[in-house]
Write an enzyme that holds these catalytic residues in place. Sequence first.
Site, PDB file in Angstrom:
ATOM      1  N   SER A  86      48.263  32.341  76.442  1.00  0.00           N
ATOM      2  CA  SER A  86      47.211  33.199  75.893  1.00  0.00           C
ATOM      3  C   SER A  86      47.844  34.423  75.216  1.00  0.00           C
ATOM      4  O   SER A  86      48.628  34.254  74.292  1.00  0.00           O
ATOM      5  CB  SER A  86      46.234  33.559  77.009  1.00  0.00           C
ATOM      6  OG  SER A  86      45.041  34.081  76.480  1.00  0.00           O
TER       7      SER A  86
ATOM      8  N   HIS B  97      41.068  27.197  80.137  1.00  0.00           N
ATOM      9  CA  HIS B  97      42.056  28.257  79.898  1.00  0.00           C
ATOM     10  C   HIS B  97      42.805  28.642  81.178  1.00  0.00           C
ATOM     11  O   HIS B  97      43.623  29.555  81.160  1.00  0.00           O
ATOM     12  CB  HIS B  97      41.319  29.495  79.357  1.00  0.00           C
ATOM     13  CG  HIS B  97      42.189  30.482  78.624  1.00  0.00           C
ATOM     14  ND1 HIS B  97      42.808  30.191  77.437  1.00  0.00           N
ATOM     15  CD2 HIS B  97      42.550  31.767  78.910  1.00  0.00           C
ATOM     16  CE1 HIS B  97      43.505  31.249  77.015  1.00  0.00           C
ATOM     17  NE2 HIS B  97      43.366  32.208  77.903  1.00  0.00           N
TER      18      HIS B  97
ATOM     19  N   ASP C 291      38.620  24.922  76.413  1.00  0.00           N
ATOM     20  CA  ASP C 291      38.997  26.325  76.623  1.00  0.00           C
ATOM     21  C   ASP C 291      37.869  27.217  76.107  1.00  0.00           C
ATOM     22  O   ASP C 291      37.479  27.133  74.937  1.00  0.00           O
ATOM     23  CB  ASP C 291      40.297  26.596  75.858  1.00  0.00           C
ATOM     24  CG  ASP C 291      40.892  27.958  76.129  1.00  0.00           C
ATOM     25  OD1 ASP C 291      40.131  28.935  76.238  1.00  0.00           O
ATOM     26  OD2 ASP C 291      42.124  28.035  76.217  1.00  0.00           O
TER      27      ASP C 291
END
Lengths: 277, 277
Positions: free
Chosen positions: A146, A255, A222
């Site tokens: 991320s 995620h 995600d």
Amino acid sequence: MERVEQHMCFGGRQEVWKHASRSTGTEMRFGVYLPPAALRGEKRPVLYWLSGLTCTEQNFITKAGAQQFAAVHELIVVAPDTSPRGAGVANDEAYDLGQGAGFYVNATESPWAPHYRMQDYVAVELPALVEQHFPASAVRGISGHSMGGHGALVTALRNPGRYRSVSAFSPIVAPSQVPWGRKALGAYLGADSSRWAEWDAVQLIANASERLTILVDQGESDEFLQEQLRPELLRQACNAAGHPLELRMQRGYDHSYYFIASFIGEHIAHHARELAR
Amino acid sequence: MERVEQHMCFGGRQEVWKHASRSTGTEMRFGVYLPPAALRGEKRPVLYWLSGLTCTEQNFITKAGAQQFAAVHELIVVAPDTSPRGAGVANDEAYDLGQGAGFYVNATESPWAPHYRMQDYVAVELPALVEQHFPASAVRGISGHSMGGHGALVTALRNPGRYRSVSAFSPIVAPSQVPWGRKALGAYLGADSSRWAEWDAVQLIANASERLTILVDQGESDEFLQEQLRPELLRQACNAAGHPLELRMQRGYDHSYYFIASFIGEHIAHHARELAR
């Protein structure tokens, strides 16, 4: 340097260290996994892992399950905290700015500039420290998740010759074009978005002077895919520049660290192959 | 029953559910990993995991790295919370009594008796719920860590025929003889220590009516080894009773999830073998 944790793990040792950082002017912590060969004193390559928003050095070392694969491939894995921290360090109430959200840049703007120098920390100070204190060679790979995926891509692209392998999970590939990135880069670097380009992987790809294959895993479920991550922009930039990219869209994955754990073994194998060349 | 989390993980799905428990009179949460075959609707055996002091259902599912092995062996893995919780539930300031420290007994004493019925919950209510709501067969194994290792041993020994496999990490094997156990059993069951025997693995071994091989891993650098865990008492009891035990002392390992992660794959392989018989 002071060791604050040590745990035997898969025949190696997971440690956590703290030290006074010249780059950030604060105490910084990082996790380091020493595989069995390193415990015997053999110099081994190092994979650096950069974590995402809100994370400390703990998230990756407790949740990713990387140690078993690092043990098999005899890689050292180093996972620093994501920002400077402490009472004297600028902060913000939001989770996506300030402490826990350093974005791996060197800030130029007030009130961030004095301590938010995470790029210097992860790209220069930390490797030097690791190579001095542990049986670590100067053969380096870098990965992250991320915000840390952004950090891994940008750090590799900004520093040709310093890393031999790069990968990312769910990276913010174009911070200049998405809300998380525009907020953070605007705060740390100022409103003039032309100054963001050197911190934006999609923009750096166009002029990359080396051609490290970028391995990216991205979950199709995600929750941040469409608004913040936008891997299609990385694909377009790599296609346009002829830069090698292996972008794998993973059906059903989100995620979380459950996603990272599911594919970290393949990433570590990728780094091990490249680092052994 | 309400699902509160779901994450794809190693081709299966890690879920967390909450429901009103008849046993405890509270809301209870548990994690359940459904391996790929279960997602396709095939009935699979279930491994129950009981966690240690202070843990919730989260610790094992985020830190143990069990899902990859559960996926390979196509086992469902269920990890409940360690006690009843909530504003109306008796508690204690100490970490080793009250909420987070149920010890997997049915309490008889005030103020614990109304809600602290974790043995009923883990041995009866939870398996019935799991076998009703998921593609779970009635073929069961049980394992756990520390207080949960005690729970796994005691629950298997008290319920012959209900489990086909049992293992433990760093278990409290003789709660009647160690500070953690004496404090908790004294509170939940009263000061008359003769009533503790049916909750003490070392005492239950003498009269065990079935001979499930007990697999135990114990770190030699575990900070609780000498005072609280005392695996030699389990070895003596098994030797005296002719009960099959595989006790593995693991050099250098401590009491943490880094230890569990290092050997959970071997435990899951052990359960898979026994559950397939």
